[in-house]
Design a protein around this motif. Structure first.
Motif, PDB file in Angstrom:
ATOM      1  N   LEU A 381       0.835  -1.209   0.000  1.00 39.43           N
ATOM      2  CA  LEU A 381       0.000   0.000   0.000  1.00 39.43           C
ATOM      3  C   LEU A 381       0.870   1.259   0.000  1.00 39.43           C
ATOM      4  CD1 LEU A 381      -2.700  -1.098   2.614  1.00 39.43           C
ATOM      5  CD2 LEU A 381      -2.999  -0.934   0.142  1.00 39.43           C
ATOM      6  N   GLU A 382       1.946   1.210   0.772  1.00 34.22           N
ATOM      7  CA  GLU A 382       2.839   2.365   0.870  1.00 34.22           C
ATOM      8  C   GLU A 382       3.489   2.667  -0.479  1.00 34.22           C
ATOM      9  OE1 GLU A 382       4.432   5.546   2.855  1.00 34.22           O
ATOM     10  OE2 GLU A 382       3.148   4.022   3.767  1.00 34.22           O
ATOM     11  N   SER A 383       3.850   1.637  -1.198  1.00 36.56           N
ATOM     12  CA  SER A 383       4.480   1.812  -2.503  1.00 36.56           C
ATOM     13  C   SER A 383       3.513   2.458  -3.497  1.00 36.56           C
ATOM     14  CB  SER A 383       4.954   0.456  -3.034  1.00 36.56           C
ATOM     15  OG  SER A 383       5.524   0.592  -4.315  1.00 36.56           O
ATOM     16  N   ALA A 384       2.275   2.001  -3.498  1.00 35.98           N
ATOM     17  CA  ALA A 384       1.270   2.577  -4.390  1.00 35.98           C
ATOM     18  C   ALA A 384       0.940   4.012  -3.978  1.00 35.98           C
ATOM     19  CB  ALA A 384       0.006   1.719  -4.384  1.00 35.98           C
ATOM     20  N   LEU A 385       0.970   4.268  -2.683  1.00 38.20           N
ATOM     21  CA  LEU A 385       0.709   5.620  -2.182  1.00 38.20           C
ATOM     22  C   LEU A 385       1.779   6.588  -2.672  1.00 38.20           C
ATOM     23  CD1 LEU A 385      -0.918   7.568  -0.399  1.00 38.20           C
ATOM     24  CD2 LEU A 385       0.481   6.818   1.544  1.00 38.20           C
ATOM     25  N   ARG A 386       3.032   6.163  -2.653  1.00 37.73           N
ATOM     26  CA  ARG A 386       4.114   7.021  -3.140  1.00 37.73           C
ATOM     27  C   ARG A 386       3.940   7.346  -4.622  1.00 37.73           C
ATOM     28  NH1 ARG A 386       7.398   3.647   0.124  1.00 37.73           N
ATOM     29  NH2 ARG A 386       7.975   2.399  -1.713  1.00 37.73           N
ATOM     30  N   ASP A 387       3.522   6.338  -5.384  1.00 35.90           N
ATOM     31  CA  ASP A 387       3.307   6.563  -6.821  1.00 35.90           C
ATOM     32  C   ASP A 387       2.215   7.605  -7.054  1.00 35.90           C
ATOM     33  OD1 ASP A 387       5.207   4.654  -7.349  1.00 35.90           O
ATOM     34  OD2 ASP A 387       3.774   3.061  -7.831  1.00 35.90           O
ATOM     35  N   SER A 388       1.101   7.479  -6.340  1.00 35.81           N
ATOM     36  CA  SER A 388      -0.045   8.367  -6.562  1.00 35.81           C
ATOM     37  C   SER A 388       0.212   9.771  -6.032  1.00 35.81           C
ATOM     38  CB  SER A 388      -1.304   7.785  -5.904  1.00 35.81           C
ATOM     39  OG  SER A 388      -1.129   7.650  -4.503  1.00 35.81           O
ATOM     40  N   ALA A 389       1.124   9.898  -5.068  1.00 35.03           N
ATOM     41  CA  ALA A 389       1.407  11.206  -4.469  1.00 35.03           C
ATOM     42  C   ALA A 389       2.289  12.079  -5.352  1.00 35.03           C
ATOM     43  CB  ALA A 389       2.072  11.027  -3.097  1.00 35.03           C
ATOM     44  N   ALA A 390       2.696  11.561  -6.509  1.00 35.71           N
ATOM     45  CA  ALA A 390       3.565  12.340  -7.399  1.00 35.71           C
ATOM     46  C   ALA A 390       2.890  13.619  -7.871  1.00 35.71           C
ATOM     47  CB  ALA A 390       3.959  11.487  -8.603  1.00 35.71           C
ATOM     48  N   LYS A 391       1.557  13.589  -7.961  1.00 36.34           N
ATOM     49  CA  LYS A 391       0.817  14.774  -8.415  1.00 36.34           C
ATOM     50  C   LYS A 391       0.503  15.741  -7.272  1.00 36.34           C
ATOM     51  CE  LYS A 391      -1.334  12.470 -12.354  1.00 36.34           C
ATOM     52  NZ  LYS A 391      -2.601  11.965 -12.961  1.00 36.34           N
ATOM     53  N   LEU A 392       0.878  15.368  -6.062  1.00 35.63           N
ATOM     54  CA  LEU A 392       0.631  16.233  -4.903  1.00 35.63           C
ATOM     55  C   LEU A 392       1.761  17.256  -4.818  1.00 35.63           C
ATOM     56  CD1 LEU A 392      -1.541  16.249  -2.562  1.00 35.63           C
ATOM     57  CD2 LEU A 392       0.244  15.253  -1.141  1.00 35.63           C
ATOM     58  N   THR A 393       1.796  18.139  -5.788  1.00 38.28           N
ATOM     59  CA  THR A 393       2.873  19.113  -5.905  1.00 38.28           C
ATOM     60  C   THR A 393       2.547  20.393  -5.132  1.00 38.28           C
ATOM     61  OG1 THR A 393       1.866  20.073  -7.887  1.00 38.28           O
ATOM     62  CG2 THR A 393       3.406  18.241  -8.202  1.00 38.28           C
ATOM     63  N   ARG A 394       3.547  21.249  -4.990  1.00 36.74           N
ATOM     64  CA  ARG A 394       3.337  22.552  -4.359  1.00 36.74           C
ATOM     65  C   ARG A 394       2.295  23.350  -5.134  1.00 36.74           C
ATOM     66  NH1 ARG A 394       2.983  24.231   0.151  1.00 36.74           N
ATOM     67  NH2 ARG A 394       4.839  22.968   0.589  1.00 36.74           N
ATOM     68  N   GLU A 395       2.345  23.253  -6.470  1.00 38.50           N
ATOM     69  CA  GLU A 395       1.366  23.981  -7.288  1.00 38.50           C
ATOM     70  C   GLU A 395      -0.051  23.507  -6.987  1.00 38.50           C
ATOM     71  OE1 GLU A 395       0.314  24.882 -12.011  1.00 38.50           O
ATOM     72  OE2 GLU A 395       1.776  23.323 -11.476  1.00 38.50           O
ATOM     73  N   TYR A 396      -0.218  22.179  -6.881  1.00 43.87           N
ATOM     74  CA  TYR A 396      -1.541  21.627  -6.574  1.00 43.87           C
ATOM     75  C   TYR A 396      -2.034  22.103  -5.208  1.00 43.87           C
ATOM     76  CZ  TYR A 396      -5.122  18.220  -5.255  1.00 43.87           C
ATOM     77  OH  TYR A 396      -6.284  17.632  -4.814  1.00 43.87           O
ATOM     78  N   LEU A 397      -1.168  22.072  -4.200  1.00 42.60           N
ATOM     79  CA  LEU A 397      -1.565  22.498  -2.860  1.00 42.60           C
ATOM     80  C   LEU A 397      -1.892  23.989  -2.835  1.00 42.60           C
ATOM     81  CD1 LEU A 397       0.983  20.482  -0.708  1.00 42.60           C
ATOM     82  CD2 LEU A 397      -1.461  20.037  -0.967  1.00 42.60           C
TER      83      LEU A 397
END
Length: 449
Positions: A381-397
């Motif tokens: 689960l942690e590995s998949a979470l890291r992959d999906s978090a790639a779009k959680l950028t500063r711009e997105y936040l």
């Protein structure tokens, strides 16, 4: 469903649930507090609003005086005492209530705004017609905004006209196109996305054509929803420091010129925007684009349900992945709640990325040992979470922070609970600005869970 079972499932006492049903007079919707069964509408409300029902239970269990209750709900003590008398809640000589009294119940009795409760029991928007996961509060809000399309009496009896334009706003990946298509489906309009080639000037068969010509063609048709992406960029306000492209100025002019015809010709334009801040105020004037629909990222409960739905969607019962999911109890929502809690402010797109990554990892692991009993463990689960978090950028936040400011400005009273929840989730990334209004009891404002 049994009320006792539902109460156990959401970890709220049956006594509190029964008192809530009485306080909010849900008997008129067929919800009987004395029977150990509840309708689907109440089950949906309860599972969507667990936090609110827990707050209600905690408040109900607190001993309180009329003074304390009046201060909490921002109502005069005299009105609180009268409401308590009307509802047969006696007050002892020391000022405390003799029996358990809910601040929410008294606030509701005195006119507090708890529309978020009753939307679940509104027969105009039956839940069995909802074909998506979560977001019932947004669905009911949209249905309410679209009532003039669905009920001609709105215009005749109340003078409430159909909107000519709607702006659906939210960060990238939130589902703005999905909800725009849903609007078209609700009102029975044909969905048409404005293509890029219609936005400028072009030559067809030797003749010049532009966006205004395109609008004139659409206005000859009946019941069309025009979806315009990048609305905030196209309709940007002209300022000395901003450079608005000439073609966008022409589009603005065409829309302003033609918008008066939209409702007469049964055309609705829906603009998709990341933010409302830079849109020309002339566009937001009454009678133009004056309905704002915020599309939030899913909350923790919705994230868990969305992940479960995406992981099991279109799987046959005897498929390999379904067998593996069932062996891990991952075909049920509770399995996904711990990881969903960590996906703070994740967009719907990021959740899909997570499920796609996890599916591939499970497949690769199975192909190594062909074991249907393989464990979907924390490492996977942690590995998949890291992959999906790639779009959680500063711009997105930053975009989410701007969205929070927008929704607190334009839709605060409609989504207080979601605003508070998103604020807390963004704070975990240390990048949020404070909403412009505080959240809590005030006159005619109920606390939303």
């Amino acid at each position: 469903m049994k009320l006792t079972k539902l109460a156990k499932q959401i970890q709220v006492s049956t006594k509190s649930m029964k008192q809530f049903i009485q306080d909010f007079e849900l008997g008129r919707y067929g919800i009987n507090a004395e029977k150990d069964s509840v309708a689907a509408h109440f089950e949906a409300f309860a599972t969507d609003n667990i936090d609110f029902l827990k707050k209600y239970e905690e408040d109900l269990g607190e001993k309180k005086t009329a003074d304390q209750l009046a201060e909490k709900i921002s109502q005069p003590k005299e009105l609180v005492e009268k409401a308590a008398k009307d509802k047969n809640f006696p007050i002892l000589e020391n000022g405390f209530f003799k029996t358990s009294v809910s601040s929410y119940g008294i606030d509701h009795y005195l006119g507090g705004d708890y529309r978020f409760v009753y939307r679940y029991f509104d027969q105009k928007t039956p839940l069995e017609h909802i074909d998506f996961v979560g977001y019932r509060d947004l669905y009911f809000y949209i249905s309410e905004m679209l009532e003039p399309f669905l009920d001609p009496k709105q215009v005749k009896d109340w003078g409430i006209s159909k909107p000519a334009g709607i702006i659906v706003y939210g960060a990238p990946g939130s589902g703005k196109i999905f909800w725009s298509e849903k609007i078209a489906k609700i009102i029975g309009y044909r969905f048409e996305e404005v293509k890029r080639n219609f936005l400028g000037t072009s030559f067809v068969d030797g003749g010049k054509t532009d966006f205004n010509d395109y609008l004139n063609t659409v206005l000859k048709e009946d019941k069309v929803l025009l979806f315009l992406d990048d609305f905030d960029q196209i309709m940007m306000e002209r300022k000395p420091e901003s450079d608005v492209e000439a073609c966008n100025l022409e589009i603005q002019s065409s829309v302003m010129h033609q918008i008066g015809r939209f409702t007469k010709e049964n055309v609705l334009m829906v603009g998709s925007a990341i933010s409302l801040a830079d849109i020309d105020n002339e566009m937001l004037a009454p009678g133009r684009f004056d309905v704002f629909i915020p599309v939030f990222p899913p909350n923790a409960n919705e994230r868990a349900e969305l992940i479960r739905h995406a992981m099991t969607k279109n799987l046959e019962a005897d498929s390999l992945l379904m067998k593996i999911l069932k062996n891990n109890k991952a075909d049920q929502t509770p399995f996904w709640k711990p990881i969903a809690e960590r996906m703070k402010a994740f967009s719907n797109t990021m959740l899909i990325d997570f499920t796609q990554s996890l599916r591939k990892k499970i497949k690769n692991l199975y192909q190594k040992n062909h074991n249907e009993s393989l464990k979907i463990d924390a490492e996977l689960l942690e590995s998949a979470l890291r992959d999906s978090a790639a779009k959680l950028t500063r711009e997105y936040l930053d975009q989410m922070t701007k969205f929070l400011i927008d929704v607190a400005t334009y839709n605060f009273d409609d989504f207080k609970g979601r605003i508070e929840n998103l604020k807390k989730e963004l704070e975990s990334y240390k990048s949020v600005e404070q909403p412009r209004k505080s959240i809590g009891f005030s006159h005619n404002e109920g606390d939303v869970g």
